[in-house]
Write a protein that holds these residues in place. Structure first.
Motif, short mmCIF file in Angstrom:
data_model
loop_
_atom_site.label_atom_id
_atom_site.label_comp_id
_atom_site.label_asym_id
_atom_site.label_seq_id
_atom_site.Cartn_x
_atom_site.Cartn_y
_atom_site.Cartn_z
N LEU A 17 0.77 -0.98 0.18
CA LEU A 17 0.24 -0.05 -0.07
C LEU A 17 0.90 1.34 0.05
N PHE A 18 0.52 2.15 -0.83
CA PHE A 18 1.36 3.49 -0.99
C PHE A 18 0.16 4.69 -0.83
N LYS A 42 9.30 3.45 4.15
CA LYS A 42 10.63 2.97 3.70
C LYS A 42 11.03 3.69 2.42
N LEU A 43 9.89 3.56 1.34
CA LEU A 43 9.85 4.28 0.22
C LEU A 43 9.25 5.62 0.28
N ILE A 64 13.95 10.14 -0.70
CA ILE A 64 13.89 10.50 0.48
C ILE A 64 14.26 9.37 1.48
N GLY A 65 13.43 8.26 1.17
CA GLY A 65 13.36 7.30 2.37
C GLY A 65 14.68 6.24 2.03
N GLU A 66 14.41 5.41 3.00
CA GLU A 66 15.71 4.27 2.76
C GLU A 66 15.84 3.45 1.60
N GLU A 67 14.44 2.98 1.13
CA GLU A 67 14.16 1.96 0.10
C GLU A 67 14.23 2.72 -1.14
N CYS A 103 10.68 2.66 -9.18
CA CYS A 103 11.56 2.78 -8.18
C CYS A 103 11.83 1.48 -7.42
N LEU A 104 10.91 0.47 -7.73
CA LEU A 104 11.14 -0.78 -7.06
C LEU A 104 11.87 -1.86 -8.06
N LEU A 105 12.18 -1.34 -9.23
CA LEU A 105 12.70 -2.12 -10.43
C LEU A 105 14.25 -2.42 -9.90
#
Length: 124
Positions: A17-18, A42-43, A64-67, A103-105
């Protein structure tokens, strides 16, 4: 602590969920920015709306986040990287999904830029 949900829209990508919202950034001359935050915070990314129409400056996103998939080294602080050219004149759930998916790729070229959009160094 979770994400404040008031005035934010939801989207589910990769079974996560975002939340996302668009608002002017008063710290950056009122530039309209898209904010995307994962439920676990995290993202966290911000993206300046309307970058597709700027001819001499490649589009970028602020991490900005760590992920953020693809980093090979630990890094603390804001990071600005070049992005693909997305059609961002209108912010839609489809665009939000494309940004989150990118971003998750894991397998992507990452080029760090400064606040002016000038290339600093590539990371692979």
């Amino acid at each position: 602590m979770g994400v404040r949900k008031k005035y934010k829209r939801k989207i589910v990508r990769s079974n996560r969920l975002f939340y996302w919202y668009v608002e002017p950034d008063i710290d950056d001359e009122g530039i309209i920015k898209l904010h995307i935050v994962s439920e676990d915070k995290k993202l966290i990314v911000t993206y300046e709306v309307g970058q597709h129409s700027i001819k001499n400056k490649p589009p970028n996103i602020v991490i900005i986040g760590e992920e953020f998939e693809g980093w090979t080294t630990e890094y603390i602080g804001y990071r600005r990287v070049l992005t693909p050219k997305w059609s961002d004149e209108i912010i839609t759930p489809k665009l939000i999904g494309e940004i989150i998916d990118w971003c998750l790729l894991k397998d992507k070229e990452i080029n760090i830029v400064n606040w002016k959009g000038e290339l600093l160094r590539p990371i692979s």
